[in-house]
Design a protein around this motif. Structure first.
Motif, short mmCIF file in Angstrom:
data_model
loop_
_atom_site.label_atom_id
_atom_site.label_comp_id
_atom_site.label_asym_id
_atom_site.label_seq_id
_atom_site.Cartn_x
_atom_site.Cartn_y
_atom_site.Cartn_z
N GLN A 45 -25.18 5.82 93.32
CA GLN A 45 -24.47 6.47 92.31
C GLN A 45 -24.91 7.93 92.24
O GLN A 45 -24.36 8.79 92.22
N SER A 46 -26.27 8.08 92.53
CA SER A 46 -26.86 9.51 92.46
C SER A 46 -26.30 10.10 93.79
O SER A 46 -26.07 11.42 93.49
N SER A 47 -26.38 9.51 94.87
CA SER A 47 -25.98 10.37 96.05
C SER A 47 -24.52 10.67 95.91
O SER A 47 -23.86 11.53 96.58
N SER A 48 -23.71 9.81 95.41
CA SER A 48 -22.30 9.90 95.58
C SER A 48 -21.77 11.16 94.36
O SER A 48 -21.00 12.13 94.78
N ARG A 49 -22.70 11.42 93.31
CA ARG A 49 -22.82 12.48 92.53
C ARG A 49 -23.02 13.91 93.20
O ARG A 49 -22.34 14.66 93.03
N LEU A 52 -20.11 14.69 95.34
CA LEU A 52 -19.14 15.55 94.70
C LEU A 52 -19.50 16.72 94.36
O LEU A 52 -18.52 17.63 94.47
N ILE A 53 -20.33 16.97 93.80
CA ILE A 53 -20.93 18.29 93.67
C ILE A 53 -20.71 19.39 94.67
O ILE A 53 -20.11 20.45 94.52
#
Length: 72
Positions: A45-49, A52-53
């Motif tokens: 989840q943190s890597s996908s966030r 996205l940024i």
């Protein structure tokens, strides 16, 4: 099949003997996999966030470059 020292031996849940030990092996596999699945989810989840940024910043930079070239 390999012997699993953590699996219960003897009678199965219905009282029937499981000679291959497949029920016990399956339970050991499921019980072993639960903590690993919970640990992997926050990292994904943190890597996908972050992705996205970075994607949004790249899109803004590209639009800014196109606007600068069009108006310049």
């Amino acid at each position: 099949m390999a012997h699993n020292p953590h699996a219960p031996q003897g009678q199965g849940p219905e009282g029937n003997y499981d000679p291959a030990g497949s029920t016990q092996m399956f339970r050991a596999f499921v019980d072993e996999g639960v903590p690993q699945g919970r640990q992997a989810a926050p990292a994904a989840q943190s890597s996908s966030r972050i992705a996205l940024i970075v994607g949004v910043i790249a899109a803004v930079a590209i639009l800014g470059a196109v606007a600068w070239l069009a108006l310049g």
